[in-house]
Design a protein around this motif. Structure first.
Motif, PDB file in Angstrom:
ATOM      1  N   GLU A   1       7.083   8.210   7.140  1.00 15.64           N
ATOM      2  CA  GLU A   1       7.796   7.981   5.880  1.00 15.64           C
ATOM      3  C   GLU A   1       7.341   6.668   5.248  1.00 15.64           C
ATOM      4  OE1 GLU A   1       9.751  10.246   4.404  1.00 15.64           O
ATOM      5  OE2 GLU A   1       9.104  11.501   6.085  1.00 15.64           O
TER       6      GLU A   1
ATOM      7  N   LYS B   1       3.841   7.200   3.847  1.00 14.54           N
ATOM      8  CA  LYS B   1       3.872   7.936   2.580  1.00 14.54           C
ATOM      9  C   LYS B   1       4.211   7.000   1.420  1.00 14.54           C
ATOM     10  CE  LYS B   1       6.715  11.342   3.643  1.00 14.54           C
ATOM     11  NZ  LYS B   1       7.501  12.596   3.498  1.00 14.54           N
ATOM     12  N   SER B   2       5.151   6.093   1.664  1.00 15.88           N
ATOM     13  CA  SER B   2       5.563   5.153   0.619  1.00 15.88           C
ATOM     14  C   SER B   2       4.423   4.198   0.254  1.00 15.88           C
ATOM     15  CB  SER B   2       6.777   4.354   1.106  1.00 15.88           C
ATOM     16  OG  SER B   2       7.118   3.350   0.174  1.00 15.88           O
TER      17      SER B   2
ATOM     18  N   SER C   1       1.212   5.844  -1.521  1.00 18.69           N
ATOM     19  CA  SER C   1       1.394   6.355  -2.889  1.00 18.69           C
ATOM     20  C   SER C   1       1.769   5.242  -3.875  1.00 18.69           C
ATOM     21  CB  SER C   1       2.486   7.431  -2.912  1.00 18.69           C
ATOM     22  OG  SER C   1       3.736   6.879  -2.512  1.00 18.69           O
ATOM     23  N   SER C   2       1.747   3.997  -3.410  1.00 20.06           N
ATOM     24  CA  SER C   2       2.224   2.893  -4.250  1.00 20.06           C
ATOM     25  C   SER C   2       1.286   2.567  -5.408  1.00 20.06           C
ATOM     26  CB  SER C   2       2.456   1.636  -3.401  1.00 20.06           C
ATOM     27  OG  SER C   2       1.251   1.217  -2.782  1.00 20.06           O
TER      28      SER C   2
ATOM     29  N   ASP D   1      -1.803   7.863  -5.415  1.00 21.48           N
ATOM     30  CA  ASP D   1      -1.110   8.836  -4.564  1.00 21.48           C
ATOM     31  C   ASP D   1      -2.119   9.827  -3.986  1.00 21.48           C
ATOM     32  OD1 ASP D   1       0.733  10.332  -3.264  1.00 21.48           O
ATOM     33  OD2 ASP D   1       1.761  11.083  -5.053  1.00 21.48           O
TER      34      ASP D   1
ATOM     35  N   SER E   1      11.707  -3.765   4.660  1.00 21.22           N
ATOM     36  CA  SER E   1      10.429  -3.917   3.980  1.00 21.22           C
ATOM     37  C   SER E   1       9.341  -4.211   5.004  1.00 21.22           C
ATOM     38  CB  SER E   1      10.497  -5.078   2.976  1.00 21.22           C
ATOM     39  OG  SER E   1      11.427  -4.792   1.965  1.00 21.22           O
TER      40      SER E   1
END
Length: 213
Positions: free
Chosen positions: A37, A40-41, A44-45, A48, A201
């Motif tokens: 997870e 993925k974050s 794609s920042s 993507d 974070s």
């Protein structure tokens, strides 16, 4: 689990099964899934594409993509195992493993050595330490006079460079770190042990003050 795997493989190049990655690292299967997870974050920042590029990693590490950072660049180079200019999920997990609190101390020592050995000679040279120290100081918004930095370098090499050849080899580095364990504080991210219950974070906190004392 099957749904997790099938959808992930289609969307993410270099995706690997959490069970397999768990067997290769200190992470549990559920922790690997939590890391996915996170991956993925991060991936794609900026673009993507299911891969992490240098800009995305710097943004994740320091919340800043406006300027180059030597420390972030070195972390990226070491995470980019295949040297393709991007980090896939498998390499992300295996590389991040070295920062796990339960990862072997030897792995942390070796990773830190490679972090400073920027030109890959098998030695840590004075200029490399100076460049990295300045980068860490800059990122943590600490300012030291050049004379102070040179004093830190003098002290470091006086203690670490036993044979006084102007560089620190792997054996000298191991002995130096054994006497100064605070140097490895940056090599552990405590929250990785509890990543399934805490999702903070993804930020490195540089322990520059430890080096400077």
């Amino acid at each position: 689990m099957g749904c997790f795997q099938s959808t992930s493989r289609k969307q993410f190049p270099g995706y690997e099964d959490p069970i397999q990655l768990s067997s290769q690292t200190a992470f549990s299967v559920s922790e690997v899934e939590a890391l996915f997870e996170l991956f993925k974050s991060i991936s794609s920042s900026v673009i993507d594409d299911g891969l992490i590029n240098k800009e995305e990693l710097q943004l994740a590490l320091f919340k800043n993509r406006k300027k180059e950072n030597l420390f972030a660049n070195r972390i990226f180079d070491l995470f980019d195992v295949k040297q393709k200019g991007v980090i896939d999920f498998g390499d992300f997990v295996r590389s991040l493993n070295v920062f796990h609190p339960n990862a072997p101390q030897e792995d942390k020592i070796n990773f830190a050595f490679k972090l400073y050995d920027m030109d890959g000679t098998g030695y840590i040279e004075r200029l490399e330490v100076k460049q990295m120290l300045i980068a860490l100081l800059c990122e943590s918004e600490m300012k030291l006079a050049n004379e102070t930095i040179e004093m830190i370098l003098d002290k470091t090499f006086m203690e670490a460079d036993v044979d006084q050849d102007g560089k620190i080899d792997k054996s000298e580095w191991h002995n130096f770190v054994a006497r100064n364990p605070s140097l490895l504080k940056i090599m552990t991210l405590p929250y990785l042990r509890d990543i399934t219950t805490t999702f903070p974070s993804f930020v490195f906190n540089s322990e520059v003050d430890e080096v400077a004392t």
